[in-house]
Enzyme design. Structure first.
Site, PDB file in Angstrom:
ATOM      1  N   ALA A 156       1.212  -1.057   0.044  1.00 12.98           N
ATOM      2  CA  ALA A 156       0.473   0.247   0.113  1.00 12.98           C
ATOM      3  C   ALA A 156       0.996   1.186   0.530  1.00 12.98           C
ATOM      4  CB  ALA A 156      -0.626   0.075   1.036  1.00 12.98           C
ATOM      5  N   HIS A 218       9.217  -5.237   2.529  1.00 10.21           N
ATOM      6  CA  HIS A 218       8.737  -5.066   1.170  1.00 10.21           C
ATOM      7  C   HIS A 218       9.630  -5.457   0.005  1.00 10.21           C
ATOM      8  CE1 HIS A 218       5.246  -2.854   2.455  1.00 10.21           C
ATOM      9  NE2 HIS A 218       5.810  -2.912   3.491  1.00 10.21           N
ATOM     10  N   ALA A 243       4.071  -8.521   1.489  1.00 10.18           N
ATOM     11  CA  ALA A 243       4.786  -7.531   0.915  1.00 10.18           C
ATOM     12  C   ALA A 243       6.309  -8.508   0.925  1.00 10.18           C
ATOM     13  CB  ALA A 243       5.322  -6.042   1.662  1.00 10.18           C
ATOM     14  N   ASP A 297      -0.017  -4.787  13.382  1.00  9.91           N
ATOM     15  CA  ASP A 297       0.667  -3.263  12.289  1.00  9.91           C
ATOM     16  C   ASP A 297      -1.483  -2.755  11.509  1.00  9.91           C
ATOM     17  OD1 ASP A 297       1.824  -2.741   9.894  1.00  9.91           O
ATOM     18  OD2 ASP A 297       1.071  -4.233   8.059  1.00  9.91           O
ATOM     19  N   ALA A 335      -8.558  -3.394   4.252  1.00  8.07           N
ATOM     20  CA  ALA A 335      -8.631  -1.985   4.774  1.00  8.07           C
ATOM     21  C   ALA A 335      -7.311  -1.624   5.927  1.00  8.07           C
ATOM     22  CB  ALA A 335      -9.473  -0.782   5.312  1.00  8.07           C
TER      23      ALA A 335
END
Lengths: 439, 286
Positions: A156, A218, A243, A297, A335
């Site tokens: 995101a 990530h 990720a 998170d 979300a």
């Protein structure tokens, strides 16, 4: 008046994952766990208060090293256009979360900021020095997730804000982005970075030397690259499985670090039952339980009191809450995470088929050890001299009460007030001469 | 001396626990004697007694607000908070579980700079408290009471004692089987310190204490079995389990059992006060 509080009639969660029926003593003047025996024999103090745990578990308070926001507050939002550059409102929001988060058993957390505009970092990090508001969880420092992340695994995070470190030397880019002050400030400093992004690998050693906890995340790195980062001082993997490339048996990638024969990493994992399949959680735990660190998170909609349904979120966006699943209204897109940490503990207990007391380690002892230094010497264990940051959980993993610095800061409304954590009335009434009627 | 026999260790613990509770509850504080003074042992035998006392306290039937305690002994050379110290034992098994004022508990300090002075001060503290009302004790397999190993003077007072080799070997298991780590000395009250108590209650349980029990009851007063000194005490009660009677003569066992039976019959006929006027309620009735 004695400053000693004694917890009795319950089980103490020990650092080996076992629990033992024993008493714990804390001092309200030092805010620490003490030896009841020395205070009895040396200072001649008996407890001024005894808390009947009613058979529940007394655990060190939970520690969350990755939380982006909660209760409608987003740690990455700073309203620059106000008079004080948004600082007053930011701190107020931060402390509001700290005060409310104790209902989830969390007594320490590391606010996490996602990839930002470069100029925001120095402003934000300065506000994320350690802070302990009254009757609230401790804010330990910051967790900066980005901007040195791999575009292919950005999740995101905004692609346009991602950066590489191509300056000479590369560390100059880190110094510029986070600010020298930000990199060298006191307290916890976690940086999630992708070692496979240009220039980043060359900075891992220097960051570690300067007290930063480097976490790989990530990232599209191969196992070799991830290993090199570990050798240079990285200690952690950010939200394992999310990720990063999925594990391939010939090239296991970042996840492959869990199988490393020598140095194994700590790994954050979101055990809400949605971000990773329960079976996946079990595999990771079985592979490397000594590295497992539960993280929420959590995003700003995280609020265990919020009823299911549609709620306003950001401008023009609503979210729909179904249990701990929070979707952007009208879509099937998650979300972010909204599962409180104590739920992650009981999920881990179920998914990995381990006792709740063992699952608690992943939210107490291990995050403290991951952060190392002073934190590992003061938090995460029920040991003499450690901070009296505690939570009482029942055998289902539900939080009954939370203590910070030897003070009860939250208690489940259903169990009422007093020194008894149950629905039974407090037994025994002793009259003036210390004897019960008739004896 | 009187001997009361119960079937099991737990029943022995309940019996003595109830007995001590009765003494504490019937104690009336006076200005010059505000506290009931209790002597206490450590070891596995008294554990069921402590368990019972804690139970009674938790039920609200017993308070230790008016109680002062003196422990029998403590090792020299291990810190107070060592898991095997008698401080740790007492805190874990009794003091932390009852409402006693920490100031009212006394345990010899094996880490004291001047051990001789520590022992003298201890005797003085007992005298200052008005002497011991009830001394609870256990016995060793060789019949020792407190750390008064065989050969101790029967008129001894609180002092430094070297532990018998047998005791050191026996203690090895508590110190990681490291012989060098086992304390070789202890501070202990003397046999005379125990004898000075107005009342002495001994808990003797288990087959391994059977020989010692027969020697202390059926043998003569002998410094090789220091607990035998209690034969000359005006008010001594021994409570044992069936296992511990194995070396006693059948006649001895039957006699002591008959005393209890007679008392029960008298009480059934004339009420509880009758045995009192006959002197049967006192342990020394035998």
């Amino acid at each position: 008046m004695s400053d000693v509080i004694r917890f009795t009639n319950g089980y103490l969660a020990l650092p080996d994952g076992q629990c033992v029926r024993a008493d714990l003593y804390i001092s309200t003047s030092t805010g620490q766990i003490i030896s009841g025996q020395s205070s009895f024999f040396t200072s001649n103090l008996s407890p001024s208060r005894t808390i009947d745990l009613d058979g529940n578990i007394l655990s060190p308070g939970l520690i969350d090293v990755q939380i982006n926001g909660a209760y409608g507050i987003d740690f990455s939002e700073l309203e620059l256009d106000t008079e004080d550059g948004g600082e007053g409102k930011y701190i107020a929001g931060l402390e509001e979360v700290a005060r409310r988060l104790v209902e989830t058993g969390t007594t320490s957390f590391v606010p996490t900021i996602i990839t930002q505009k470069e100029e925001l970092y120095s402003k934000l990090l300065r506000l994320l020095r350690p802070r302990s508001p009254a009757n609230a969880a401790h804010i330990l420092g910051y967790h900066a997730e980005g901007p040195f992340l791999h575009p292919a695994r950005r999740g995101a995070h905004s692609e346009t804000l991602l950066m590489t470190a191509e300056s000479a030397p590369p560390i100059a880019t880190f110094d510029r982005v986070y600010g020298r002050d930000g990199l060298d400030q006191e307290g916890v400093k976690i940086i999630t970075l992708a070692p496979d992004v240009r220039g980043v690998m060359g900075c891992v050693e220097e960051l570690t030397r300067r007290g930063v906890t480097v976490s790989i995340g990530h990232s599209d790195a191969s196992l070799e690259v991830a290993n090199e980062a570990m050798n240079k001082g990285a200690r952690m993997i950010t939200h394992l499985f999310n990720a990063m490339p999925p594990i391939h048996h010939r090239d296991p990638g970042v996840i492959g670090l869990l199988g490393s024969p020598n140095q194994r990493p700590y790994f954050g994992i979101i055990v809400d039952g949605l971000h990773s399949h329960p079976n996946t959680v079990r595999i990771a735990y079985a592979a490397c339980k000594e590295g497992c660190v539960l993280v929420t998170d959590a995003q700003s909609p995280m609020d265990p009191n919020l009823p299911d349904g549609v709620h306003d979120w950001r401008e023009g966006i609503k979210f729909r809450k179904e249990g701990y699943k929070v979707l952007i209204e009208g879509t099937t897109t998650l979300a972010g995470s909204c599962c409180p940490l104590y739920e992650c503990v009981s999920n881990l207990s179920k998914f990995a088929s381990i006792p709740i007391t063992e699952a608690l380690l992943a939210a107490t002892l291990r995050p403290a050890q991951l952060l190392g230094g002073e934190i590992s010497k003061r938090k995460g264990q029920l040991r003499e001299g450690f901070d009296a940051d505690l939570c009482v959980v029942d055998w289902e993993g539900k939080v009954r009460s939370t203590w910070v610095g030897a003070k009860e800061v939250w208690r489940d409304g259903k169990i009422g007030q007093g020194d008894y954590l149950g629905d039974k009335p407090k037994p025994r009434k002793v009259n003036g001469n210390g004897l019960v009627n008739g004896h | 001396m009187r001997l009361t026999i119960r079937d099991t260790k737990a029943q022995v613990g309940d019996y003595i626990g109830d007995y001590i509770a009765k003494r504490i509850n019937s104690f009336h504080p006076k200005p010059n004697r505000p506290y009931f003074v209790l002597g206490l042992p450590t070891g596995s035998s008294p554990l069921p007694v402590y368990k019972r006392l804690v139970e009674l306290h938790q039920k609200g039937a017993l308070s230790f607000k008016n109680v002062v305690t003196f422990n029998m002994d403590e090792y020299v050379g291990i810190p107070r908070d060592h898991p095997e110290s008698y401080h740790t034992f007492m805190f874990k098994n009794l003091f932390s579980l009852i409402d006693i004022d920490p100031k009212n508990t006394h345990i010899l300090d094996g880490e004291a700079e001047d051990l001789y002075k520590e022992c003298e001060d201890y005797e003085a503290a007992i005298r200052a408290a008005g002497g011991i009302d009830l001394f609870l004790g256990g016995i060793g397999a060789d019949g020792h009471i407190a750390f008064n190993e065989p050969g101790s003077s029967l008129v001894s007072r609180t002092r430094i004692k070297t532990l018998a080799y047998e005791t050191i070997l026996d203690n090895c298991r508590f110190f990681n089987n490291d012989l060098a780590a086992v304390p070789r000395m202890a501070l202990t009250v003397g046999v005379q310190t125990v004898m000075d108590a107005r009342e002495v209650v001994l808990v003797v349980t288990g087959q391994n204490k059977a020989l010692a029990l027969s020697q202390m009851i059926e043998g003569g007063v002998n410094h090789m079995v220091t607990a035998s000194a209690l034969q000359t005490h005006p008010w001594a009660l021994v409570v044992c389990d069936e296992d511990a009677t194995n070396e006693l003569r059948v006649k001895t066992v039957k006699y002591f059992k008959s005393i209890e039976k007679v008392q029960d019959e008298v009480e059934a006929k004339y009420g509880p006060s009758a045995s009192k006027s006959l002197g049967l309620h006192r342990a020394s009735a035998a």
